[in-house]
Design a protein around this motif. Structure first.
Motif, PDB file in Angstrom:
ATOM      1  N   HIS A 171     123.552  91.216   6.930  1.00 25.94           N
ATOM      2  CA  HIS A 171     123.218  91.513   5.532  1.00 25.94           C
ATOM      3  C   HIS A 171     121.716  91.472   5.284  1.00 25.94           C
ATOM      4  CE1 HIS A 171     127.490  90.143   4.070  1.00 25.94           C
ATOM      5  NE2 HIS A 171     127.496  91.301   4.703  1.00 25.94           N
ATOM      6  N   ASN A 172     120.991  90.738   6.137  1.00 34.85           N
ATOM      7  CA  ASN A 172     119.536  90.588   5.925  1.00 34.85           C
ATOM      8  C   ASN A 172     118.796  91.918   5.949  1.00 34.85           C
ATOM      9  OD1 ASN A 172     119.270  87.758   5.597  1.00 34.85           O
ATOM     10  ND2 ASN A 172     119.640  87.490   7.796  1.00 34.85           N
ATOM     11  N   ILE A 173     119.281  92.839   6.772  1.00 33.75           N
ATOM     12  CA  ILE A 173     118.567  94.125   6.882  1.00 33.75           C
ATOM     13  C   ILE A 173     118.701  94.952   5.607  1.00 33.75           C
ATOM     14  CG2 ILE A 173     118.858  94.184   9.384  1.00 33.75           C
ATOM     15  CD1 ILE A 173     121.082  96.231   9.007  1.00 33.75           C
ATOM     16  N   LEU A 174     119.607  94.552   4.719  1.00 31.99           N
ATOM     17  CA  LEU A 174     119.821  95.289   3.471  1.00 31.99           C
ATOM     18  C   LEU A 174     118.901  94.817   2.359  1.00 31.99           C
ATOM     19  CD1 LEU A 174     123.744  95.258   3.501  1.00 31.99           C
ATOM     20  CD2 LEU A 174     122.204  97.009   4.424  1.00 31.99           C
ATOM     21  N   HIS A 175     118.076  93.795   2.632  1.00 35.03           N
ATOM     22  CA  HIS A 175     117.241  93.213   1.577  1.00 35.03           C
ATOM     23  C   HIS A 175     115.770  93.231   1.966  1.00 35.03           C
ATOM     24  CE1 HIS A 175     120.796  91.782  -0.567  1.00 35.03           C
ATOM     25  NE2 HIS A 175     121.280  91.457   0.628  1.00 35.03           N
ATOM     26  N   ASN A 176     114.940  93.250   0.976  1.00 35.62           N
ATOM     27  CA  ASN A 176     113.488  93.202   1.175  1.00 35.62           C
ATOM     28  C   ASN A 176     113.083  91.777   1.536  1.00 35.62           C
ATOM     29  OD1 ASN A 176     110.774  93.422   1.107  1.00 35.62           O
ATOM     30  ND2 ASN A 176     110.643  94.287  -0.955  1.00 35.62           N
ATOM     31  N   GLN A 177     112.494  91.590   2.721  1.00 31.85           N
ATOM     32  CA  GLN A 177     112.146  90.236   3.195  1.00 31.85           C
ATOM     33  C   GLN A 177     110.726  89.835   2.768  1.00 31.85           C
ATOM     34  OE1 GLN A 177     114.468  88.345   4.769  1.00 31.85           O
ATOM     35  NE2 GLN A 177     115.882  90.036   4.420  1.00 31.85           N
ATOM     36  N   SER A 178     110.421  90.044   1.494  1.00 32.29           N
ATOM     37  CA  SER A 178     109.061  89.751   1.007  1.00 32.29           C
ATOM     38  C   SER A 178     108.742  88.259   1.076  1.00 32.29           C
ATOM     39  CB  SER A 178     108.894  90.254  -0.429  1.00 32.29           C
ATOM     40  OG  SER A 178     109.901  89.695  -1.259  1.00 32.29           O
ATOM     41  N   SER A 179     109.770  87.395   0.906  1.00 35.82           N
ATOM     42  CA  SER A 179     109.519  85.950   0.958  1.00 35.82           C
ATOM     43  C   SER A 179     109.012  85.536   2.336  1.00 35.82           C
ATOM     44  CB  SER A 179     110.792  85.181   0.612  1.00 35.82           C
ATOM     45  OG  SER A 179     111.817  85.487   1.538  1.00 35.82           O
ATOM     46  N   LEU A 180     109.547  86.153   3.391  1.00 32.81           N
ATOM     47  CA  LEU A 180     109.085  85.833   4.747  1.00 32.81           C
ATOM     48  C   LEU A 180     107.637  86.252   4.956  1.00 32.81           C
ATOM     49  CD1 LEU A 180     112.238  86.914   6.833  1.00 32.81           C
ATOM     50  CD2 LEU A 180     111.499  84.599   6.275  1.00 32.81           C
ATOM     51  N   ILE A 181     107.286  87.423   4.415  1.00 30.49           N
ATOM     52  CA  ILE A 181     105.915  87.923   4.552  1.00 30.49           C
ATOM     53  C   ILE A 181     104.941  87.010   3.823  1.00 30.49           C
ATOM     54  CG2 ILE A 181     104.378  89.864   4.070  1.00 30.49           C
ATOM     55  CD1 ILE A 181     106.891  91.683   4.217  1.00 30.49           C
ATOM     56  N   ILE A 182     105.302  86.604   2.602  1.00 32.40           N
ATOM     57  CA  ILE A 182     104.438  85.714   1.809  1.00 32.40           C
ATOM     58  C   ILE A 182     104.241  84.383   2.524  1.00 32.40           C
ATOM     59  CG2 ILE A 182     104.268  84.408  -0.353  1.00 32.40           C
ATOM     60  CD1 ILE A 182     105.837  86.740  -1.682  1.00 32.40           C
ATOM     61  N   ARG A 183     105.339  83.814   3.016  1.00 36.54           N
ATOM     62  CA  ARG A 183     105.264  82.523   3.702  1.00 36.54           C
ATOM     63  C   ARG A 183     104.392  82.614   4.954  1.00 36.54           C
ATOM     64  NH1 ARG A 183     110.816  80.281   5.718  1.00 36.54           N
ATOM     65  NH2 ARG A 183     110.530  82.017   7.155  1.00 36.54           N
ATOM     66  N   THR A 184     104.591  83.654   5.751  1.00 42.87           N
ATOM     67  CA  THR A 184     103.800  83.825   6.975  1.00 42.87           C
ATOM     68  C   THR A 184     102.314  83.906   6.655  1.00 42.87           C
ATOM     69  OG1 THR A 184     105.644  84.990   8.014  1.00 42.87           O
ATOM     70  CG2 THR A 184     103.473  85.249   9.032  1.00 42.87           C
ATOM     71  N   TYR A 185     101.971  84.628   5.603  1.00 35.68           N
ATOM     72  CA  TYR A 185     100.563  84.796   5.231  1.00 35.68           C
ATOM     73  C   TYR A 185      99.960  83.484   4.736  1.00 35.68           C
ATOM     74  CZ  TYR A 185      96.409  86.950   3.203  1.00 35.68           C
ATOM     75  OH  TYR A 185      95.110  87.288   2.902  1.00 35.68           O
ATOM     76  N   LEU A 186     100.704  82.758   3.914  1.00 38.99           N
ATOM     77  CA  LEU A 186     100.167  81.556   3.296  1.00 38.99           C
ATOM     78  C   LEU A 186     100.073  80.372   4.259  1.00 38.99           C
ATOM     79  CD1 LEU A 186     101.936  81.644  -0.193  1.00 38.99           C
ATOM     80  CD2 LEU A 186      99.555  82.216   0.328  1.00 38.99           C
ATOM     81  N   LEU A 187     100.862  80.388   5.327  1.00 31.45           N
ATOM     82  CA  LEU A 187     100.835  79.282   6.281  1.00 31.45           C
ATOM     83  C   LEU A 187      99.451  79.072   6.885  1.00 31.45           C
ATOM     84  CD1 LEU A 187     104.238  79.657   8.201  1.00 31.45           C
ATOM     85  CD2 LEU A 187     103.495  77.722   6.811  1.00 31.45           C
ATOM     86  N   TYR A 188      98.639  80.121   6.904  1.00 36.34           N
ATOM     87  CA  TYR A 188      97.314  80.017   7.505  1.00 36.34           C
ATOM     88  C   TYR A 188      96.235  79.625   6.497  1.00 36.34           C
ATOM     89  CZ  TYR A 188      99.418  82.026  11.635  1.00 36.34           C
ATOM     90  OH  TYR A 188     100.211  82.239  12.744  1.00 36.34           O
ATOM     91  N   LYS A 189      96.630  79.382   5.244  1.00 33.60           N
ATOM     92  CA  LYS A 189      95.664  78.918   4.247  1.00 33.60           C
ATOM     93  C   LYS A 189      95.526  77.403   4.386  1.00 33.60           C
ATOM     94  CE  LYS A 189      95.063  80.944   0.388  1.00 33.60           C
ATOM     95  NZ  LYS A 189      93.902  81.747   0.788  1.00 33.60           N
ATOM     96  N   LYS A 190      94.315  76.943   4.423  1.00 33.31           N
ATOM     97  CA  LYS A 190      94.002  75.575   4.834  1.00 33.31           C
ATOM     98  C   LYS A 190      94.578  74.491   3.932  1.00 33.31           C
ATOM     99  CE  LYS A 190      89.994  72.686   5.919  1.00 33.31           C
ATOM    100  NZ  LYS A 190      88.531  72.620   5.938  1.00 33.31           N
ATOM    101  N   ASP A 191      94.426  74.632   2.622  1.00 30.39           N
ATOM    102  CA  ASP A 191      94.756  73.530   1.717  1.00 30.39           C
ATOM    103  C   ASP A 191      95.971  73.813   0.843  1.00 30.39           C
ATOM    104  OD1 ASP A 191      92.616  71.906   2.559  1.00 30.39           O
ATOM    105  OD2 ASP A 191      91.235  73.156   1.407  1.00 30.39           O
TER     106      ASP A 191
END
Length: 606
Positions: free
Chosen positions: A574-594
């Protein structure tokens, strides 16, 4: 997936069962000597390939060349036997070089051996494939495919555990030894009873026009490929049953005797039969054909030789993970190589070796002859370094009987260094890549070590401690609509702080206006910030807002948390039927220091 894994490698073993995975001499000789013993099938052939560039009359030189190789084999066996008792914890050339010659030299030895074990698998499997093709020439076009499949099969066998793989593989390996002993005995019987014509070969001592020292040294260095794998036992001492050093020493002596006998027999028969190298028919195949004819015995010898050549790769699969463990323990390669798998083997090392050897087979198109020179020179570098390291050890420690031990290692050093020089002089066009990739490997090792040191410094409590206090928490929640998932996230955020900000990214003014109205009716107590994205991007405007909030929070000694709502579907597809924007946001923010990034899952029931 788990069921397939269990079917392929078996059920997990308890850590307390580790002792059951240790090897006795019988099993260790099979899997740790398979590389050295299998080289009998192509060592003589490599000598003849060089001599054939002159003429068939030069084949008699294979006899004195073989004698020189046997002298080198004796020196190596005696030297590595001393290393086994001096370094019972294993590690072989890497450990000896690092402790006696310095870190960089140890890394050169370790890097050489890691690459050499990858080459061991590639050479063994491609040589085994060649033996199969000799018996069934119609398979010639499938050489690479056959080799890749065989590597995967051996990898799976090793993932089942050291003891189990040894039990399975011991029988064909000993059958190979019996088959070649039988071939040698029957061949010698036919020679002594006059059934083989003495006119088939050029007599020993016959002058050969055009022979040169350079050509003889080149043939000698090619024949030294029969000595690869000798060091594997010293790397794998922890795999032996107690007393491990004594069992390892017995194994290496037995290996040396078998290797010497088989290599001598095949080389002499090849000389007496007047056999030369052929593209589609190996030397062992020709000897078996002339001795027995193309009958059941011939196909048995060819079949078991092919199996042995393939199983010789098991030496690499047994020694590579242990060497990788020692390097990883010293923080020169990723720590994942110290982890044991379900069957108590170092499965990450096993799989990494399989991938590396498959890449080599594909890159060299399954051509054994192209791989062997690089393979041989890769092992003579640690040969030389380990012998030199032992000389330094005896001179420094001077234990009882040290002078005799020093002489043995000195002889080993002189011979192995001479062979190494011969390799570079006579086969430079084949071995030059090692001068490039070996420094690169050592550089990578040092960079990895530097990283782990930096991580260690930053993880220490005393260096990480600060006097600053966290006064509170600000939680930012990216929202895409008014849903039960968002409602669940807001409830959780409000349970830990009153400072909750919902952020909505809109792509047009009308949408932004409608959403504000809905939000104010639904949950006016939670602050909503809407941001219009002119370029239809969610990440860029969201991160700019988070940066702004982060600066203000830092000024007030507040910790900022980005809480990402995420729904979990009942079925994976079912995952392929949905926009995985939350994963993209999380991946990007993990590299922010504080910024603390956390995900709150919401599980669907259907």
């Amino acid at each position: 997936m788990n069921m397939i894994k269990r079917m392929l490698i078996g059920r997990p073993l308890k850590s307390t069962q580790l002792g059951e995975q240790k090897l006795n001499v019988f099993k260790a000789l099979a899997i740790l000597s398979s590389d050295a013993l299998s080289s009998v099938a192509y060592g003589t052939e490599q000598i003849l390939i060089v001599l054939a560039t002159l003429s068939a009359a030069a084949f008699w030189y294979s006899i004195p060349i073989a004698i020189g190789i046997l002298v080198l084999l004796t020196a190596l066996i005696l030297s590595y036997r001393q290393i086994i008792f001096a370094y019972p914890q294993g590690g072989g050339a890497y450990m000896v070089s690092r402790q006696n010659l310095g870190k960089t030299t140890g890394l050169v030895a370790g890097g050489s051996l890691l690459v050499d074990y990858i080459l061991t698998v590639a050479v063994s499997v491609t040589a085994g494939t060649d033996a199969i093709i000799s018996a069934f020439p119609f398979l010639h076009g499938y050489r690479v495919s056959i080799s890749v499949v065989l590597i995967i099969v051996i990898m799976l066998l090793n993932l089942r555990g050291l003891n189990e793989s040894a039990t399975i593989l011991a029988y064909p390996i000993y059958l190979f030894v019996i088959a070649l002993l039988m071939l040698s005995v029957v061949g010698l019987y036919k020679i002594f009873t006059g059934q083989i014509s003495p006119t088939l070969h050029t007599p020993l001592g016959t002058p050969v026009t055009g022979i040169s020292l350079f050509l003889l040294l080149k043939a000698f260095s090619s024949g030294c490929s029969a000595l690869t794998g000798v060091e594997a036992i010293s790397n794998a001492i922890p795999s032996f049953k107690e007393p491990a050093p004594k069992n390892a020493a017995k194994t290496i002596i037995l290996m040396g005797l078998l290797l010497g006998i088989l290599f001598t027999g095949i080389t002499f028969l090849a000389f007496y039969y007047g056999i030369g190298p052929k593209p589609t028919d190996t030397v062992v195949s020709q000897i078996a054909s002339q001795t027995f004819g193309r009958n059941v015995i011939y196909y048995f010898i060819q079949g078991i030789t092919a199996i042995m050549l393939v199983l010789a790769a098991n030496t690499g699969f047994s020694a590579f993970p242990l060497l990788a463990y020692n390097l990883a323990k010293d923080k020169y390669i990723p720590r994942m190589f110290t982890n044991r798998g379900d069957r108590l083997g170092y499965s990450n090392g096993i799989m990494a070796l399989a991938v590396g050897s498959i890449i080599l087979v594909i890159a060299f198109k399954g051509n054994t002859t192209s791989l062997i020179p690089l393979y041989a020179v890769g092992v003579f570098i640690p040969f030389t370094l380990s012998q030199t390291g032992m000389i330094i050890k005896w001179l420094r420690e001077k234990p009882k009987g040290w002078f005799t031990k020093l002489l043995a290692n000195l002889l080993g050093t002189l011979i192995t260094f001479s062979v190494l020089v011969i390799f570079f002089v006579t086969k430079f066009d084949h071995v030059w890549p090692i001068l490039i990739f070996l420094p690169i490997i050592v550089f990578i090792f040092t960079r990895i070590e530097k990283h782990y040191q930096a991580v260690g410094e930053q993880l220490r409590v005393d260096s990480a401690f600060t006097d600053s206090k966290i006064e509170g928490n600000v939680v930012v929640i990216p929202v895409a609509g008014i849903t039960t998932v968002v409602e669940n996230s807001i409830k959780y955020a409000k349970s830990i702080t009153d400072e909750v900000i919902a952020v909505y990214i809109s792509f047009d003014p009308e949408d932004e206006k409608i959403f504000k109205e809905k939000w104010n009716k639904w949950n006016p107590d939670v602050r909503l910030v809407t941001i219009r994205s002119s370029y239809r991007s969610v990440i860029v405007p969201l991160c700019k807002f988070i940066d702004t909030v982060e600066r203000k929070a830092e000024e007030s000694n507040f910790q900022m948390t980005v809480l990402i709502p995420q729904f979990i579907t009942k079925k994976n597809w079912h995952n392929i039927l949905h926009n995985q924007s939350s994963l993209i946001i999380r991946t990007y923010l993990l590299y922010k220091k504080d910024v603390i990034v956390t995900t709150l899952p919401y599980h669907f029931r259907k």
